[in-house]
Design an enzyme around this catalytic site. Sequence first.
Site, PDB file in Angstrom:
ATOM      1  N   HIS A 162       0.831  -1.210   0.000  1.00  0.00           N
ATOM      2  CA  HIS A 162       0.000   0.000   0.000  1.00  0.00           C
ATOM      3  C   HIS A 162       0.867   1.261   0.000  1.00  0.00           C
ATOM      4  O   HIS A 162       1.903   1.332   0.653  1.00  0.00           O
ATOM      5  CB  HIS A 162      -1.003  -0.013   1.152  1.00  0.00           C
ATOM      6  CG  HIS A 162      -0.461   0.223   2.531  1.00  0.00           C
ATOM      7  ND1 HIS A 162      -0.288   1.486   3.060  1.00  0.00           N
ATOM      8  CD2 HIS A 162      -0.105  -0.630   3.506  1.00  0.00           C
ATOM      9  CE1 HIS A 162       0.159   1.391   4.305  1.00  0.00           C
ATOM     10  NE2 HIS A 162       0.280   0.113   4.605  1.00  0.00           N
ATOM     11  N   HIS A 195       3.488   4.398  12.939  1.00  0.00           N
ATOM     12  CA  HIS A 195       2.472   5.453  12.886  1.00  0.00           C
ATOM     13  C   HIS A 195       2.921   6.714  13.634  1.00  0.00           C
ATOM     14  O   HIS A 195       2.102   7.404  14.250  1.00  0.00           O
ATOM     15  CB  HIS A 195       1.122   4.958  13.416  1.00  0.00           C
ATOM     16  CG  HIS A 195       0.393   4.104  12.431  1.00  0.00           C
ATOM     17  ND1 HIS A 195      -0.952   3.824  12.529  1.00  0.00           N
ATOM     18  CD2 HIS A 195       0.818   3.477  11.312  1.00  0.00           C
ATOM     19  CE1 HIS A 195      -1.321   3.062  11.511  1.00  0.00           C
ATOM     20  NE2 HIS A 195      -0.250   2.834  10.766  1.00  0.00           N
ATOM     21  N   GLU A 255      -5.211   1.459   2.355  1.00  0.00           N
ATOM     22  CA  GLU A 255      -5.020   0.363   3.303  1.00  0.00           C
ATOM     23  C   GLU A 255      -5.199   0.849   4.727  1.00  0.00           C
ATOM     24  O   GLU A 255      -5.735   0.126   5.580  1.00  0.00           O
ATOM     25  CB  GLU A 255      -3.624  -0.253   3.124  1.00  0.00           C
ATOM     26  CG  GLU A 255      -3.386  -1.517   3.933  1.00  0.00           C
ATOM     27  CD  GLU A 255      -2.869  -1.280   5.351  1.00  0.00           C
ATOM     28  OE1 GLU A 255      -2.795  -2.249   6.126  1.00  0.00           O
ATOM     29  OE2 GLU A 255      -2.537  -0.120   5.683  1.00  0.00           O
ATOM     30  N   GLU A 256      -4.739   2.066   5.006  1.00  0.00           N
ATOM     31  CA  GLU A 256      -4.778   2.573   6.374  1.00  0.00           C
ATOM     32  C   GLU A 256      -6.201   2.814   6.876  1.00  0.00           C
ATOM     33  O   GLU A 256      -6.420   2.954   8.079  1.00  0.00           O
ATOM     34  CB  GLU A 256      -3.979   3.876   6.481  1.00  0.00           C
ATOM     35  CG  GLU A 256      -2.478   3.736   6.224  1.00  0.00           C
ATOM     36  CD  GLU A 256      -1.753   2.992   7.329  1.00  0.00           C
ATOM     37  OE1 GLU A 256      -2.403   2.580   8.310  1.00  0.00           O
ATOM     38  OE2 GLU A 256      -0.525   2.820   7.211  1.00  0.00           O
TER      39      GLU A 256
END
Length: 361
Positions: A66, A318, A211-212
């Site tokens: 991704h 993240h 994707e996130e």
Amino acid sequence: MDTFKLLKTLTETGAPSGYEEQIVPVVRELWEPLVDTMTVDRVGSLIAVKNGRGPEPRPRLLLAAHMDEIGLMVTHIVDHGGNGFLRVTNVGGVDRRQVYAQLVTVYGRKELHGVIGCLPPPMLPEERRDKPYGFEDLVIDLGLPLAEVAANVSIGDFVSFRQPLRKLQGSRVSGKALDNRASVAAVTVCLEYLQDRRHDWDVVAVATVQEETRLLGAFTSAFSQRPDAAVALDVTFGKGPGANDENTFDLGGGPVIDLGPNVHPGLYKAFLDAAESLEMSVSTATHARYSGTDAFGLQIARDGIPTGLLGIPLRYMHTMVESLDTKDVERTGRLLGEMIAGLDADFIAKITAAQMEEAKS
């Protein structure tokens, strides 16, 4: 290939989940010399096909990495003394403890650079001084009058963090969006590796979107491309102080091969065999339920796709200081390429038969 330069180009391009338009041409330029065809699908995923040399109709292996990143979205424009400030919310799994004092880019009618600010602790009520800021506390300060902000920014505009990729000691680097531009880089290494290796299967490399937030690109590309098997590439948790359990992995320790409900055991074994062929050190990760990666979206498309999952160890996931070892990116790409070179026309039949025999025993 200069891996640091590759990662720097990828990570410093802003592309929050749902706003990947800026990263698509960057990945296209990297992959175009290495593949036979390229398209962008209706949801924005970039699909590149490298033809195999086996007889037609050839089996197809889909690789999903991704290209989106965590980010922010504008929710309000705030007036204070004639100056314009922005309130925001998260896009994806943003750790709000890390957001204060970050540099950002707002993608409005034009790009605007700003900082994320908040009242300092002495100006907060005593009961709030030692607590993390919430999004209701934070503002983006663009340093502009309200009229100019209102003319260029709308509710729903995306915001990305601004952070350069930095070299640490040895082959370690730190920056933002290494989740998951590191895997896009690994696919690039794989495609380069395959320039000098015969492979019978067609390789469908997909830089997936969102994707996130929803695994969108994995679901749609697996459905439309109809691969015979698939591999998701993502980052996984790196070891460090306070992070030393069985599902964390050494930076520089090599690729991590996942095993769990989202992974077909035949793909897992194929990666182990490829690692043995390369005399490459690898680790095994496990997931007892949903893996939290594109592997889930790939696996359940249509009538089910045998799927594998590779991980690159990463610290501080993240955040804007994600850290990894570039050697792991390179090794992941080579391992993937070696596995692909070993696929023959009977691979799916063999792993299906092996799974049936295992079920009988």
